[in-house]
Scaffold this active site. Structure first.
Site, PDB file in Angstrom:
ATOM      1  CE  LYS A   1      33.290 -42.520 -83.477  1.00  0.00           C
ATOM      2  NZ  LYS A   1      31.849 -42.585 -83.823  1.00  0.00           N
TER       3      LYS A   1
ATOM      4  CD  GLU B   1      39.522 -30.976-106.307  1.00  0.00           C
ATOM      5  OE1 GLU B   1      39.408 -30.890-107.545  1.00  0.00           O
ATOM      6  OE2 GLU B   1      39.078 -30.129-105.525  1.00  0.00           O
TER       7      GLU B   1
ATOM      8  CB  THR C   1      35.125 -43.230 -87.351  1.00  0.00           C
ATOM      9  OG1 THR C   1      35.117 -44.178 -86.281  1.00  0.00           O
ATOM     10  CG2 THR C   1      33.771 -42.541 -87.427  1.00  0.00           C
TER      11      THR C   1
ATOM     12  NE  ARG D   1      38.907 -36.213 -84.013  1.00  0.00           N
ATOM     13  CZ  ARG D   1      38.094 -36.946 -83.236  1.00  0.00           C
ATOM     14  NH1 ARG D   1      36.845 -37.158 -83.569  1.00  0.00           N
ATOM     15  NH2 ARG D   1      38.535 -37.438 -82.101  1.00  0.00           N
TER      16      ARG D   1
ATOM     17  CG  ASP E   1      28.171 -46.232 -89.121  1.00  0.00           C
ATOM     18  OD1 ASP E   1      29.353 -46.420 -88.778  1.00  0.00           O
ATOM     19  OD2 ASP E   1      27.591 -45.132 -89.010  1.00  0.00           O
TER      20      ASP E   1
ATOM     21  CE1 TYR F   1      41.981 -29.274-103.033  1.00  0.00           C
ATOM     22  CE2 TYR F   1      43.301 -27.313-102.698  1.00  0.00           C
ATOM     23  CZ  TYR F   1      42.097 -27.987-102.589  1.00  0.00           C
ATOM     24  OH  TYR F   1      41.013 -27.365-102.042  1.00  0.00           O
TER      25      TYR F   1
END
Ligand code: PLP
Length: 421
Positions: free
Chosen positions: A229, A56, A226, A235, A200, A54
């Site tokens: 691609k 955060e 992203t 991913r 984008d 974790y």
């Protein structure tokens, strides 16, 4: 200790699914424009013990202890991304491209504010304002599209819509658009109408990173992407902005839109950005474009119509309906021969999105396998042979043979499949 049992010993169902997926990826021709094959280095980072952590918050400002090494992953990913794209600021925590866009919306907009986005059926993305997406529900959406004659983005229409509707944000970038996007012109339209711009670049990030598509970074306040691609990373999503928006953008990602970041995926993003800065990666991106041009030439040479008459980038849209078949049937027929594409609406489509008049074809994945122009010619002819005879079993067998011949010459992951034992 059961913690150290192999996957095969622990879960034969998932073990087999993975082994079968390796075979599927190896045995097929992957022409989905948004897919790619990552390196062993990326796979290793994503499959690492950082999935346990974790983290955060942001480096050195975490809500959890023990983040010393997680900080290295996030710092490297952020810094490498900034360097790669020449950006003021980068946030590498978004879990996906959609969440990268969401972060920009949360940074700038209140519910009810107006977004000018590209029509999904003209090449835009769900997260640019489609009614079924949160963007369509939360914001007032105005849509621009392509010109009916040229099938390229109608910047004059964009300008008049911006003047008329005064959007707070203009969203550009696309999922099924084969031509160069003029980010500078879009910024001029935004400047003249008091809007900000989100570019984008989910699809074209690899081309932008290597200077093979003009970059939005010098022009537009926000650039999202992203990483899986053309960029050929794990991913996930990432977002860049001008310095003045950095603090607000970081808050919009966490705690605004997400909880803990996926540290293992940030590690994979760091590796991806390192790879993307190499000369090899630039050669790879050049070959993607050459391959798309060769494939487009072959398909057009067989009398199939391409939307906008060709391609400048890594993908093309084939109007198969002009040839008498639907996108749905074309996709299905090609899948039988282990050629994977997706049906796609074309601008001003007369078919529903579930049927569609087109298929979208992209070259990033087959180029990663090492295929070049000669193979594109073979692939183009295999596709056309089959689409001209989608009911014929003999043709199907011949095309299957052709696919097998090609894929066996460019093996994928077979030598490292014991990574997933
Ligand atoms: C693929 C894509 C996205 C979204 O990516 P996800 O990771 O699937 O959420 C966003 N924008 C564009 C233009 C895309 O092509």
């Amino acid at each position: 200790m059961s913690l150290y049992k192999t996957l095969k010993e622990t879960d034969s169902v998932i073990y087999e699914a993975i082994q079968n997926e390796i075979d599927r990826q190896n045995d097929g021709l992957e022409l989905i424009a948004s897919e790619n094959f990552v390196s062993r280095a990326v796979l290793t980072a994503v499959g690492s013990v950082f999935t346990n952590k974790y983290a955060e918050g942001y480096p050195r400002k975490r809500y959890y202890g023990g983040c010393k090494f997680a900080d290295i992953c996030e710092d490297e990913a952020r810094n490498r991304m900034k360097e790669l794209f020449g950006a003021d600021h980068a946030n590498v925590q978004p879990h996906s491209g959609t969440q990268a866009n969401q972060a920009v919306y949360f940074t700038l907009l209140n519910p009810g504010d107006t977004i000018l986005g590209m029509n999904l059926s003209h090449g835009g993305h769900l997260s640019h304002g489609h009614p079924v997406n949160f963007t369509g529900k939360l914001y007032n959406i105005v849509q621009y599209g392509v010109n009916k004659e040229t099938e390229t983005i109608d910047y004059d229409e964009m300008e008049s819509l911006a003047k008329q509707h005064k959007p707070k944000l203009i969203v550009c970038g696309a999922s099924a658009y084969a031509r160069t996007i003029d980010f500078k012109r879009i910024q001029e339209i935004a400047d003249a109408t008091g809007a900000l711009v989100l570019a984008d670049i989910a699809h074209i990030a690899g081309l932008v990173a290597t200077g093979l598509h003009p970059s939005p970074v010098p022009h537009n306040a926000f650039v999202s992407t992203t990483t899986h691609k053309t960029l050929r990373g794990p991913r996930g999503g990432a977002v860049m902005c001008k310095e003045e928006y950095a603090a607000d953008l970081d808050k919009a990602v966490f705690p605004g839109g997400q909880g803990g970041p996926l540290v293992h995926v940030m590690a994979g993003k760091a590796v991806c950005f390192k790879e993307a800065a190499s000369d090899d990666f630039k050669s790879y991106q050049k070959q993607i474009i050459k391959n798309a041009a060769a494939l487009a030439d072959t398909i057009q040479g067989r009398d199939f119509r391409l939307v906008s008459g060709g391609t400048d980038n890594h993908l093309m849209l084939v109007d198969v309906f002009a040839h008498g078949i639907t996108g749905k049937d074309a996709e299905k027929a090609l899948q039988k021969a282990h050629i994977t594409v997706n049906k796609n609406t074309i601008p001003f489509d007369t078919q529903s999105p579930f049927v569609a008049s087109g298929i979208r074809i992209g070259t990033p994945a087959v180029t990663t396998r090492g295929m070049k122009e000669a193979e594109m010619k073979v692939i183009g002819n295999l596709i056309c042979d089959l689409l001209e005879n989608i009911e014929d079993e003999k043709t199907l067998d011949k095309v299957k043979e052709g696919v097998k011949d090609l894929t066996s010459k460019f093996p994928l992951y077979l030598d490292i499949r014991d990574m997933w034992e």
